[in-house]
Design a protein around this motif. Structure first.
Motif, PDB file in Angstrom:
ATOM      1  N   VAL A  44       9.093  -1.286  -6.641  1.00  0.00           N
ATOM      2  CA  VAL A  44       8.054  -1.465  -5.642  1.00  0.00           C
ATOM      3  C   VAL A  44       8.616  -1.132  -4.264  1.00  0.00           C
ATOM      4  O   VAL A  44       7.993  -0.425  -3.485  1.00  0.00           O
TER       5      VAL A  44
ATOM      6  N   GLY B 157       0.612  -0.709  -6.934  1.00  0.00           N
ATOM      7  CA  GLY B 157       0.911  -0.997  -8.335  1.00  0.00           C
ATOM      8  C   GLY B 157       1.210  -2.466  -8.534  1.00  0.00           C
ATOM      9  O   GLY B 157       0.707  -3.102  -9.460  1.00  0.00           O
TER      10      GLY B 157
ATOM     11  N   THR C  93       2.323   2.937  -2.411  1.00  0.00           N
ATOM     12  CA  THR C  93       2.052   3.080  -3.845  1.00  0.00           C
ATOM     13  C   THR C  93       2.710   1.940  -4.600  1.00  0.00           C
ATOM     14  O   THR C  93       2.137   1.394  -5.551  1.00  0.00           O
ATOM     15  N   GLY C  94       3.919   1.570  -4.156  1.00  0.00           N
ATOM     16  CA  GLY C  94       4.621   0.465  -4.817  1.00  0.00           C
ATOM     17  C   GLY C  94       3.814  -0.813  -4.752  1.00  0.00           C
ATOM     18  O   GLY C  94       3.578  -1.468  -5.772  1.00  0.00           O
TER      19      GLY C  94
ATOM     20  N   LEU D 249       4.693   3.081 -12.026  1.00  0.00           N
ATOM     21  CA  LEU D 249       4.933   3.498 -10.642  1.00  0.00           C
ATOM     22  C   LEU D 249       5.588   4.868 -10.582  1.00  0.00           C
ATOM     23  O   LEU D 249       5.256   5.706  -9.737  1.00  0.00           O
TER      24      LEU D 249
END
Lengths: 269, 328, 271
Positions: C193, C74, C70-71, C217
């Motif tokens: 991140v 984004g 996910t980090g 995030l």
């Protein structure tokens, strides 16, 4: 040859003084400093100083911060040397001066030697800044075997230079700097043991590290700095580096020569 | 002497065909071209259709390898002994390339001089004399990026002369220059040949430039040699018409008749047009000069002459004529 | 509005023709992020993992790959815009800037439109990679069926606002590549991140919360990994909205200043 090297050295220094490539220098320093910061944050704040049991076994020391900070600094040094040398010919091509250089009977060896000598000043500066910042964030230099470390550093410059010749021919082949260099750098960061020991990688990826001069260079440098190893203790790594340099040098010289011809053809074709 | 014999150059050109497919096609830029360059003489290379001028120059200056044929410079082969050849030749191209913009004029010459193995006092002297020669002595310590177009072009000439080449290739040297600067440059080029004994090969889009400077002209079409001679011979050999034009205040029937007769006698043609100022413009075209008989005819008719002019065919007419003939 | 539409369409087509055919985007937007993601994952190898690892205070061990995925997703949204606005600064000479100022379109709409078009062009590759990877990763705890679309929307909107702001910055600065280095990597370190900003000391947290990516995030992870309800997320959403508002305001002010400056001096460069 030295005559040409000296002229190229002077020319590059003049250009550098007049239009200092700040964005590159700062970029290299920053990326080194960020690695330092990442190591520092991860070690102290996220993992509270607790390491994997294997780490000390694999690296010969439990000094993670020194390990990671030297990794970041040395990686930045490798990237910087590779970029400065490999981009030289394609920059001449883009600025329209390549033909003028190729017209002359000068040896390309001298030209590259001048280039690498000139860029040493820049990389040395970048490297020192990152190491200084690293020292603030936990890099330990008290055991360092200074002369071995310096020698390894200089030998590494030679190895990166040889690799840069191959990278430079690839750049001329693809007529591109951005994709070629960044792809190599991403792979280098992954397989050369920059932020973690190579044995952590899946076995089938590990051989990739063998073809990067950065891996043995970094290994030797860390041993000299962190454990204070003498030069002969790291001789396997140095031989590895020398063998890689030789291979890259042969391919690089052949490649550059071929690419010069090809580039001239495609300008007018 | 530089001797090019049956030189041919074929390029492989990559053509993108959609996503991943590409096709290689061969393009012949120079075909079976032979010529020689002699010290003290300027030869011109004129192209009709796009063709091969720059490629020829790059082959002579060792930047490109000919696909077949040989180029020898004072006995050295341009491919095998390229380092010997490089020391004897140099090239000057039009435009603003081939110089380091961030360096000063002097620094540029220092660098290129070093690449030719010059050093120390000899190099300094050479640079000073070149800077004086091209009139950049005052601007020697200014970075090239602050030079005007003409100054950059002159610095290029200095760069091209830094190794005191015996053979000099000029590729469109006056491209984009102002008229006075271009004229100065032409003067300089002609001196390089006549006074310094250099062998020069010149290509140019400006045909009058070639006509003015060159001792011999090679005309190539699609890389193939179609004519080779002095500019004068070229224009004469094609037997193009000379036009003789005279303006007179009135035209009597008898004069009209005599003019037609005159043109017929000399195998030419005659045109008459009335101008806005109520005068008559008579044009006689023919292979031979009709000035003297025309003047005596007008004198016999006691007709005043308001204006008289002749137009010799130029090299440009030759090129245009050839282009028409070759269906360009 | 219609004019804006056609201008945008033209811009999208141009971008597409310009960069889609080149192999560039496959590398910069798929190959590099994937390699970087894997490198980031292995960078944790030297540390003690497992259930009792200190990491568990912030992220559960099983969720680490998901956390990094996910980090990086984004990050790639944002980075794509850094790259595209960076390239726009090369176009400055080609007169892109004049085009904005000459045309009667709303300048802001143009900037955001441009960001949107380069974003859509840019992220689909890595987006597909992430979708694929999600199948193989443990630890997904969705807030509901609406969580993925909402997460996507949050990323999209915040990235576009960020992109518009960058465009303006890049357009008016002399050495744009300098900004690039300064803006690109800090995001990677400070925005969460790779490392949870919650673990950072105060000074680092302050930097973290300057980047809208940090908030975005956080929201996305709450939506996808923590099964958070909308209500619990309201404060973070409010924060993100506030930061975005500040960015939009800054963009508008800068744009006005720049136009004024240009009309006076005929020069686009402000700093």
């Amino acid at each position: 040859m030295f005559h040409v090297a000296k002229a190229t050295f002077i020319r590059n220094t003049r250009v550098m003084i007049r239009a200092y490539p700040w964005s590159f220098v700062i970029g290299h320093i920053f990326s080194g400093v960020y690695t330092v910061l990442f190591a520092f944050f991860a070690y102290h704040y996220v993992f509270a100083g607790q390491l994997d049991e294997n780490f000390a076994h694999l690296t010969g020391s439990s000094d993670y911060l020194s390990y990671a900070i030297l990794g970041g600094a040395f990686y930045a040094f490798a990237v910087s040397t590779l970029m400065n040398v490999s981009r030289s010919l394609i920059t001449e091509l883009r600025e329209g001066t390549l033909e003028a250089v190729l017209l002359t009977p000068s040896l390309r060896r001298g030209y590259f030697l001048g280039n690498v000598a000139q860029q040493l000043m820049r990389t040395l500066f970048e490297f020192s800044v990152i190491v200084l910042v690293g020292a603030v964030f936990g890099l330990t230099l008290s055991h360092t075997n200074v002369w071995s470390a310096v020698l390894v550093w200089i030998l590494s410059t030679g190895a990166f230079f040889c690799q840069a010749l191959v990278l430079g021919s690839l750049m001329l082949w693809f007529r591109d700097t951005y994709i070629t260099q960044n792809t190599l750098f991403a792979v280098m960061a992954f397989v050369s043991g920059v932020t973690f020991p190579i044995p952590y990688l899946p076995e089938w990826v590990q051989p990739l590290g063998l073809i990067m001069p950065l891996a043995p260079a970094l290994d030797a440098f860390r041993q000299c700095v962190i454990q204070g190893a003498p030069l002969h203790a790291v001789s396997p790594q140095l031989f590895h580096m020398a063998a890689l340099s030789l291979v890259y040098l042969v391919i690089g010289v052949w490649g550059i020569r071929r690419m010069e011809k090809r580039v001239m053809e495609s300008i007018f074709g | 002497m530089l001797i090019a014999e049956n030189v041919r150059k074929v390029y492989q050109v990559k053509e993108k065909k959609g996503w991943l497919r590409q096709q290689w096609t061969e393009v012949e830029a120079v075909a079976d071209l032979s010529f020689r360059m002699v010290p003290g003489k300027i030869i011109g290379l004129l192209g009709i259709n796009g063709a091969g001028k720059t490629t020829t120059i790059k082959m002579c200056s060792t930047l490109l390898t000919p696909t077949s044929g040989t180029i020898t410079v004072d006995g050295y082969d341009a491919v095998k002994d390229d380092r010997f050849v490089k020391a004897k030749v140099n090239m000057i191209a039009g435009g603003e390339r081939m110089l380091y913009w961030r360096l000063t004029g002097r620094e540029n010459l220092q660098y290129f001089g070093s690449l030719y193995g010059l050093q120390g006092q000899a190099l300094r002297n050479r640079i000073d004399s070149l800077l004086l020669q091209v009139g950049l002595y005052e601007a020697a310590n200014t970075p090239v990026e602050r030079y005007s177009k003409g100054m950059k072009q002159r610095l290029q000439i200095a760069r091209g002369l830094i190794n005191d080449p015996r053979y000099l290739f000029l590729d469109e040297p006056t491209l984009g220059l102002d008229a006075p600067i271009a004229r100065q440059l032409r003067k300089h080029v002609s001196e390089l040949a006549s006074q310094h004994g250099k062998a020069i090969l010149l290509t140019s889009h400006y045909i009058h430039e070639v006509e003015e400077l060159c001792d011999e002209v090679y005309i190539i079409d699609k890389g193939r040699l179609v004519a080779h001679d002095t500019p004068e011979h070229l224009t004469k050999s094609l037997h193009l018409d000379t036009a003789l034009q005279v303006v007179i205040p009135s035209l009597s029937d008898s004069l009209d008749y005599d003019l037609r007769q005159l043109a017929q006698d000399y195998g030419g043609s005659r045109e008459i047009a009335e101008t806005d100022e109520q005068t008559w413009e008579v044009t006689l075209r023919g292979k031979t000069d009709m000035t003297t008989p025309l003047l005596s005819l007008l004198a016999a008719h006691q007709s005043p002459v308001l204006r008289l002019s002749t137009q010799q065919p130029s090299l440009e007419d030759v090129i245009l004529h050839m282009a028409d003939r070759r269906g360009a | 509005m219609k004019q804006l539409g056609s201008l945008l369409w033209a811009e999208i087509i141009k971008e597409h023709r310009h960069s889609f055919h080149s192999k560039m985007i496959y590398f910069s937007l798929l190959v590099w992020p994937v390699i970087n993601f894997v490198t980031a994952y292995y960078s944790f190898a030297p540390f003690r993992m497992g259930g009792d690892s200190p990491l568990a205070r912030f992220i559960s061990y099983e969720q680490l790959p998901l956390y990094l995925l996910t980090g990086y997703l984004g990050y790639i949204f944002y980075w794509c815009l850094v790259q595209s606005s960076w390239q726009m600064s090369f176009e400055r000479q080609a007169g892109t800037m004049e085009m904005i100022f000459i045309s009667p379109v709303n300048r802001l709409a143009f900037l955001y439109g441009r960001s949107l078009s380069s974003l859509i062009e840019g992220v689909w590759l890595f987006f597909c990679f992430v979708l694929l990877a999600l199948f193989f990763v443990d630890g997904i705890r969705l807030s509901g069926w609406w969580a993925p679309p909402l997460a996507f929307l949050i990323l999209l909107v915040s990235a576009i606002v960020w992109g518009g702001f960058l465009c303006v910055l890049f357009l008016f600065s002399r050495d744009a590549s300098f900004l690039y280095t300064v803006l690109d990597e800090p995001m990677l370190i400070f925005s969460g991140v790779r490392l949870p900003p919650m673990a950072f000391p105060v000074w680092a947290k302050v930097i973290s919360f300057c980047f809208p990516l940090t908030y975005a995030l956080q929201l996305i992870r709450e939506l996808l990994m923590e099964r958070a309800s909308l209500q619990t997320m309201l404060p973070s959403m409010g924060l993100l909205a506030a930061v975005l508002l500040v960015l939009v305001t800054a963009t508008v002010v800068l744009l006005r200043q720049a136009e004024k400056h240009m009309k006076k001096t005929g020069n686009m460069v402000m700093y």
